[in-house]
Design a protein around this motif. Sequence first.
Motif, PDB file in Angstrom:
ATOM      1  N   SER A 110       0.837  -1.195   0.000  1.00 44.86           N
ATOM      2  CA  SER A 110       0.000   0.000   0.000  1.00 44.86           C
ATOM      3  C   SER A 110       0.878   1.253   0.000  1.00 44.86           C
ATOM      4  N   ALA A 111       0.284   2.384  -0.322  1.00 44.19           N
ATOM      5  CA  ALA A 111       1.050   3.641  -0.355  1.00 44.19           C
ATOM      6  C   ALA A 111       1.699   3.923   0.992  1.00 44.19           C
ATOM      7  N   ARG A 112       0.976   3.654   2.082  1.00 40.50           N
ATOM      8  CA  ARG A 112       1.539   3.899   3.417  1.00 40.50           C
ATOM      9  C   ARG A 112       2.725   2.986   3.692  1.00 40.50           C
ATOM     10  N   ARG A 113       2.582   1.699   3.354  1.00 40.32           N
ATOM     11  CA  ARG A 113       3.677   0.768   3.599  1.00 40.32           C
ATOM     12  C   ARG A 113       4.903   1.107   2.754  1.00 40.32           C
ATOM     13  N   VAL A 114       4.675   1.504   1.513  1.00 37.32           N
ATOM     14  CA  VAL A 114       5.802   1.870   0.647  1.00 37.32           C
ATOM     15  C   VAL A 114       6.516   3.098   1.187  1.00 37.32           C
ATOM     16  N   ALA A 115       5.770   4.084   1.676  1.00 39.00           N
ATOM     17  CA  ALA A 115       6.400   5.275   2.268  1.00 39.00           C
ATOM     18  C   ALA A 115       7.279   4.893   3.452  1.00 39.00           C
ATOM     19  N   GLU A 116       6.840   3.900   4.211  1.00 36.82           N
ATOM     20  CA  GLU A 116       7.628   3.444   5.363  1.00 36.82           C
ATOM     21  C   GLU A 116       8.911   2.728   4.937  1.00 36.82           C
ATOM     22  N   MET A 117       8.967   2.276   3.692  1.00 39.84           N
ATOM     23  CA  MET A 117      10.150   1.574   3.185  1.00 39.84           C
ATOM     24  C   MET A 117      11.244   2.530   2.699  1.00 39.84           C
ATOM     25  N   ARG A 118      10.959   3.815   2.669  1.00 42.08           N
ATOM     26  CA  ARG A 118      11.876   4.760   2.028  1.00 42.08           C
ATOM     27  C   ARG A 118      13.262   4.755   2.676  1.00 42.08           C
ATOM     28  N   SER A 119      13.341   4.714   3.981  1.00 40.96           N
ATOM     29  CA  SER A 119      14.654   4.745   4.629  1.00 40.96           C
ATOM     30  C   SER A 119      15.473   3.513   4.266  1.00 40.96           C
ATOM     31  N   LEU A 120      14.827   2.350   4.167  1.00 39.29           N
ATOM     32  CA  LEU A 120      15.523   1.147   3.731  1.00 39.29           C
ATOM     33  C   LEU A 120      16.011   1.306   2.300  1.00 39.29           C
ATOM     34  N   VAL A 121      15.164   1.816   1.421  1.00 39.73           N
ATOM     35  CA  VAL A 121      15.549   2.018   0.024  1.00 39.73           C
ATOM     36  C   VAL A 121      16.738   2.973  -0.072  1.00 39.73           C
ATOM     37  N   GLN A 122      16.730   4.040   0.707  1.00 34.85           N
ATOM     38  CA  GLN A 122      17.848   4.985   0.688  1.00 34.85           C
ATOM     39  C   GLN A 122      19.144   4.320   1.146  1.00 34.85           C
ATOM     40  N   GLU A 123      19.066   3.519   2.195  1.00 37.33           N
ATOM     41  CA  GLU A 123      20.250   2.810   2.690  1.00 37.33           C
ATOM     42  C   GLU A 123      20.838   1.898   1.617  1.00 37.33           C
ATOM     43  N   LEU A 124      19.970   1.135   0.953  1.00 41.38           N
ATOM     44  CA  LEU A 124      20.437   0.207  -0.067  1.00 41.38           C
ATOM     45  C   LEU A 124      20.882   0.930  -1.329  1.00 41.38           C
ATOM     46  N   ALA A 125      20.307   2.101  -1.597  1.00 40.43           N
ATOM     47  CA  ALA A 125      20.749   2.904  -2.746  1.00 40.43           C
ATOM     48  C   ALA A 125      22.192   3.369  -2.552  1.00 40.43           C
ATOM     49  N   ALA A 363       4.359   1.510  -6.991  1.00 44.09           N
ATOM     50  CA  ALA A 363       4.812   2.613  -6.129  1.00 44.09           C
ATOM     51  C   ALA A 363       6.222   2.355  -5.615  1.00 44.09           C
ATOM     52  N   LEU A 364       6.523   1.109  -5.259  1.00 45.42           N
ATOM     53  CA  LEU A 364       7.859   0.781  -4.773  1.00 45.42           C
ATOM     54  C   LEU A 364       8.892   0.932  -5.885  1.00 45.42           C
ATOM     55  N   ALA A 365       8.575   0.480  -7.093  1.00 41.86           N
ATOM     56  CA  ALA A 365       9.507   0.596  -8.215  1.00 41.86           C
ATOM     57  C   ALA A 365       9.814   2.054  -8.536  1.00 41.86           C
ATOM     58  N   CYS A 366       8.780   2.890  -8.559  1.00 42.66           N
ATOM     59  CA  CYS A 366       8.988   4.311  -8.870  1.00 42.66           C
ATOM     60  C   CYS A 366       9.777   4.997  -7.760  1.00 42.66           C
ATOM     61  N   MET A 367       9.404   4.756  -6.515  1.00 34.44           N
ATOM     62  CA  MET A 367      10.121   5.385  -5.410  1.00 34.44           C
ATOM     63  C   MET A 367      11.590   4.969  -5.412  1.00 34.44           C
ATOM     64  N   SER A 368      11.871   3.706  -5.666  1.00 38.15           N
ATOM     65  CA  SER A 368      13.248   3.226  -5.678  1.00 38.15           C
ATOM     66  C   SER A 368      14.052   3.919  -6.769  1.00 38.15           C
ATOM     67  N   ALA A 369      13.479   4.014  -7.969  1.00 38.05           N
ATOM     68  CA  ALA A 369      14.174   4.690  -9.066  1.00 38.05           C
ATOM     69  C   ALA A 369      14.388   6.169  -8.758  1.00 38.05           C
ATOM     70  N   GLU A 370      13.391   6.796  -8.154  1.00 34.03           N
ATOM     71  CA  GLU A 370      13.496   8.226  -7.848  1.00 34.03           C
ATOM     72  C   GLU A 370      14.534   8.501  -6.768  1.00 34.03           C
ATOM     73  N   VAL A 371      14.801   7.526  -5.913  1.00 35.00           N
ATOM     74  CA  VAL A 371      15.824   7.675  -4.881  1.00 35.00           C
ATOM     75  C   VAL A 371      17.214   7.455  -5.463  1.00 35.00           C
ATOM     76  N   VAL A 372      17.395   6.388  -6.226  1.00 34.27           N
ATOM     77  CA  VAL A 372      18.748   5.968  -6.585  1.00 34.27           C
ATOM     78  C   VAL A 372      19.311   6.696  -7.805  1.00 34.27           C
ATOM     79  N   LEU A 373      18.455   7.114  -8.750  1.00 39.40           N
ATOM     80  CA  LEU A 373      18.983   7.734  -9.975  1.00 39.40           C
ATOM     81  C   LEU A 373      19.715   9.044  -9.704  1.00 39.40           C
ATOM     82  N   PRO A 374      19.116  10.019  -9.004  1.00 40.88           N
ATOM     83  CA  PRO A 374      19.869  11.254  -8.721  1.00 40.88           C
ATOM     84  C   PRO A 374      21.112  10.998  -7.879  1.00 40.88           C
TER      85      PRO A 374
END
Length: 408
Positions: A110-125, A363-374
Amino acid sequence: MSGILSEPLDILGRLLAPEGKQNPYPLYEEMRAHGPVVTIAGVHTFITGYAECAQALREPRLLSTDAAVQDQRLQGWREHSSWRWLTRNMLFSNDPDHDRLRRFFGNAFSARRVAEMRSLVQELAYDAVRHVATLGAGGQVVDLVPEFSFRFPMAVIGRLLGVPEADQLGFREAIGDITSALEPVRDPRELERGDAGMDLLAEYLTTLIARLRETPGPDLTSGWIKALDEGAEITEEELLANFMLLLVAATEAPQDLLSNTVRLALEQPAHAARLRENPAFVESFVKETLRFDPAVQVLNRVASEDLDFFGARVTAHSPVTLLIAAGNRDPRRFDNPLVFDPARPDNQALTFSAGGHYCLGAALACMSAEVVLPLLLRSLPELSLAGDATFRVQVVQRGHEHLPVTTN
């Protein structure tokens, strides 16, 4: 060009040839010249239009290729483990099974759960970008496909699903083999590569589920196992089949999205500079990549009954092929559709499907790309292409085979 239209059957043959799979876009335009809905020999319908694809994705009489549908289409398919497992997951299910499986797994993304994953995505990025920097030190050429585009989304979904880090990279070949089973098949023997990949993944994940049942962790899979054991409306086979789906879908398509975003940015330095300087630009850049060069190019449906579809007669049990990548370039929907333009307004591509089958992981795929590309472009300001980018010989799930770069 002579102005003489090629016959749709000829276009299809060239699209399925290795050369056509390397660059299918001119062939989509040739097919579009015959209209947004093209029926070949009265037995197979191809859809090139945006509105028509969008409607087909929502049409309940156009079925996904579940077991009952496959029985009518591909003799001997049950002898192949690739399709036996595919027809047990939600992507290749129809209601009521699809709705039941979607409810069970959907809340995790869900959108809420994906938002909660952002810090993990940033760490792995950060880990992924450091890896590329290390490999590229001293001017070494780095192939971004295995070393970045696959590695990063696998780390994300692996962590979420409870796949040990030490095992994650070993799945790359098997996952690629499984996606080959989605290609048009003339002879069931063409499924053998996909069978081998599916068998390997099924054996590993069966063992992992047993381990997580004995020793649960904070991962999503442990929660699904607990729900199953407490009487949730799902079977052990369905848990395993959808575990495989999520692992494959959350690595292969994001891998192709990431490779395409990097290539498009490096081919147009002004875009790369803007991505480094303006974080807000990345959302529209990713959206345009999804439209312009999507990982998922084709989706297949089968008519459950005779129907009139935008004036074309589609007969019961006949296949309907949605050329999603062509729909994303429909000039009736997008101005100058053959131009890559991140400033494009109202940019809603069909890449993640639509309706009840809309991609759970979008939502997870887009958020991950938006974090790691820049992050990649800022951390490696001299990143540049170091040779020709090549594509896999696939038309359904299309993406780079190699993307060589240098970092300094």
